[in-house]
Design a protein around this motif. Structure first.
Motif, PDB file in Angstrom:
ATOM      1  N   THR A   1       0.854  -1.190   0.000  1.00 27.68           N
ATOM      2  CA  THR A   1       0.000   0.000   0.000  1.00 27.68           C
ATOM      3  C   THR A   1       0.886   1.234   0.000  1.00 27.68           C
ATOM      4  O   THR A   1       1.821   1.334   0.795  1.00 27.68           O
ATOM      5  CB  THR A   1      -0.922  -0.012   1.229  1.00 27.68           C
TER       6      THR A   1
ATOM      7  N   PHE B   1       3.507  -5.445  -6.523  1.00 33.40           N
ATOM      8  CA  PHE B   1       2.869  -4.240  -7.047  1.00 33.40           C
ATOM      9  C   PHE B   1       2.588  -3.198  -5.976  1.00 33.40           C
ATOM     10  O   PHE B   1       2.507  -3.497  -4.784  1.00 33.40           O
ATOM     11  CB  PHE B   1       1.571  -4.595  -7.783  1.00 33.40           C
TER      12      PHE B   1
ATOM     13  N   LYS C   1      -7.018   5.170   2.693  1.00 31.68           N
ATOM     14  CA  LYS C   1      -6.501   5.770   3.923  1.00 31.68           C
ATOM     15  C   LYS C   1      -6.096   7.222   3.743  1.00 31.68           C
ATOM     16  O   LYS C   1      -5.875   7.914   4.723  1.00 31.68           O
ATOM     17  CB  LYS C   1      -5.245   4.998   4.377  1.00 31.68           C
TER      18      LYS C   1
ATOM     19  N   TYR D   1     -12.616  -2.917   0.765  1.00 27.58           N
ATOM     20  CA  TYR D   1     -11.162  -3.145   0.728  1.00 27.58           C
ATOM     21  C   TYR D   1     -10.799  -4.600   0.406  1.00 27.58           C
ATOM     22  O   TYR D   1      -9.997  -4.869  -0.497  1.00 27.58           O
ATOM     23  CB  TYR D   1     -10.610  -2.716   2.084  1.00 27.58           C
TER      24      TYR D   1
ATOM     25  N   MET E   1      -8.653  -6.318  -2.871  1.00 23.35           N
ATOM     26  CA  MET E   1      -7.491  -7.169  -2.591  1.00 23.35           C
ATOM     27  C   MET E   1      -7.681  -8.566  -3.200  1.00 23.35           C
ATOM     28  O   MET E   1      -6.731  -9.158  -3.734  1.00 23.35           O
ATOM     29  CB  MET E   1      -7.267  -7.251  -1.084  1.00 23.35           C
TER      30      MET E   1
HETATM   31  N1  TRP Z   1      -3.661  -5.023   2.189  1.00 22.19           N
HETATM   32  C1  TRP Z   1      -2.238  -5.155   2.095  1.00 22.19           C
HETATM   33  C2  TRP Z   1      -1.583  -4.423   3.264  1.00 22.19           C
HETATM   34  O1  TRP Z   1      -2.131  -3.482   3.795  1.00 22.19           O
HETATM   35  C3  TRP Z   1      -1.718  -4.588   0.792  1.00 22.19           C
HETATM   36  C4  TRP Z   1      -2.298  -5.324  -0.358  1.00 22.19           C
HETATM   37  C5  TRP Z   1      -3.204  -4.864  -1.253  1.00 22.19           C
HETATM   38  C6  TRP Z   1      -1.989  -6.661  -0.707  1.00 22.19           C
HETATM   39  N2  TRP Z   1      -3.472  -5.821  -2.175  1.00 22.19           N
HETATM   40  C7  TRP Z   1      -2.781  -6.949  -1.860  1.00 22.19           C
HETATM   41  C8  TRP Z   1      -1.152  -7.634  -0.159  1.00 22.19           C
HETATM   42  C9  TRP Z   1      -2.718  -8.194  -2.449  1.00 22.19           C
HETATM   43  C10 TRP Z   1      -1.093  -8.870  -0.763  1.00 22.19           C
HETATM   44  C11 TRP Z   1      -1.883  -9.149  -1.895  1.00 22.19           C
HETATM   45  O2  TRP Z   1      -0.489  -4.783   3.642  1.00 22.19           O
END
Ligand code: TRP
Length: 335
Positions: free
Chosen positions: A11, A42, A51, A137, A141
């Motif tokens: 993120t 990514f 956020k 969210y 993801m």
């Molecule tokens: N939610 C994860 C974090 O806050 C970041 C994230 C977004 C992520 N998409 C994802 C992690 C897909 C792994 C796979 O750390």
């Protein structure tokens, strides 16, 4: 043996600090170099919008994070390194998944539940300040993960539930439409060090106790001098196991150097001396990457080019899979 596909999202909020380096960046770069894995890494910039609603901060953080990973030696020929917002298929997939996932599943998400509980305790409306972005969210993801057929997703404990949701959503889709999605597995990172911050608690932006990764040398020295210690005098034996200085030392030093420092603690090393050695070690480790980081920050066009190349490689996967998904749900050309 076929390659394991490992996917990691970062993120894009805040400035990377030593804790991110030790706990996430260093292990992910090491894993991306393993022969039997194919790494997808990514920047989750659409997650950042949940956020942070300050455009300048969102932009700055994306740039800093991209420059950081490149400066620390991520091999972007091996790993597929891209920015979430450059892959429109991810957001399209999010919608399609939203139409097939139960709202009740999202009601159970920890982050949402915590927000509701805080509101209730404060006597507010339960959904006060909760955006649809926060609520959805885990859907975005899930799309991040399912879009690329990830087998393994290395995450902290707080993210396990999101992985379970992604599996649940994938299973439901596979059952109702067509078996297009790989069921991902969480890989919980219990073995990596959780670095302590200036005050001895976990180093975290939310505790305001971090040491930014690429501070200029002078400021790095200052920050390390601020690490909380106790009042023991030089010559008095010190307990390495309750010391943040020693903890950070061991995250950067070899096993031999760690053993030597342990003996120095037991023999009563002065705090000033221990901190001086810690500064030198951290600074030596980071000096060359810091140089590259500054060059990259001054050349955003180069970063952009790397990201565009990554997006092209990522879309070689996402475009055909999304076409199948659309077909499966009935969004198709007239025939
Ligand atoms: N939610 C994860 C974090 O806050 C970041 C994230 C977004 C992520 N998409 C994802 C992690 C897909 C792994 C796979 O750390």
């Amino acid at each position: 043996m076929s390659k394991q596909r490992v996917l990691t999202g970062i993120t894009t909020t805040g400035t990377p600090h030593l804790g991110n380096f030790v706990g996430a960046i260093r292990p992910a770069i090491a894993a991306s170099n393993a022969a039997d894995t194919e790494s997808f890494l990514f920047m989750a910039d659409y997650h950042a919008l949940i956020k942070c609603q300050d455009p300048a901060l969102v932009r700055q953080s994306s740039k800093e994070i991209a420059a950081t990973w490149l400066a620390l030696g991520l091999d972007t020929e091996r790993a597929v390194f891209y920015r979430q917002s450059d892959i429109p298929e991810i957001t399209e997939l999010t919608w399609i998944l939203c139409c097939n996932a139960a709202k009740g599943l999202m009601n159970r998400a920890h982050a949402y539940k915590a927000a509701v509980q805080a509101n209730e305790e404060a006597g507010e409306d339960p959904d006060f300040g909760v955006t649809m972005g926060l609520f959805s969210y885990p859907m975005l993801m899930a799309a991040d993960i399912l879009m690329f057929g990830a087998h393994k997703v290395p995450v902290g404990r707080d993210q396990i539930q999101h992985l379970e949701m992604a599996r649940d959503i994938a299973q439901r889709f596979n059952h109702n439409f067509a078996p297009l999605f790989t069921l991902p597995e969480a890989e919980v990172e219990d073995h990596v060090a959780v670095l302590q911050g200036l005050d001895g608690r976990k180093m975290s932006k939310s505790y305001n106790n971090t040491i930014p990764l690429f501070l200029p040398e002078k400021q790095l020295r200052k920050a390390i001098n601020k690490i909380k210690t106790n009042l023991l005098e030089p010559g008095e034996p010190k307990n390495p196991d309750d010391s943040t200085v020693f903890q950070i030392w061991s995250a950067f030093a070899s096993a031999e150097e760690t053993a030597r420092m342990r003996r120095e603690f037991e023999q009563g090393i002065a705090w000033g001396d221990a901190k001086k050695q810690l500064f030198e070690l951290v600074n030596d480790t980071l000096a060359a990457p810091r140089e590259r980081y500054l060059q990259l920050m001054a050349d955003p066009a180069h970063i952009e080019q790397v990201l565009q190349r990554g997006a092209e490689r990522a879309r070689a996967f996402s475009v055909p899979l999304l076409a199948q998904v659309r077909e499966a749900v009935g969004i198709a050309p007239m025939r």
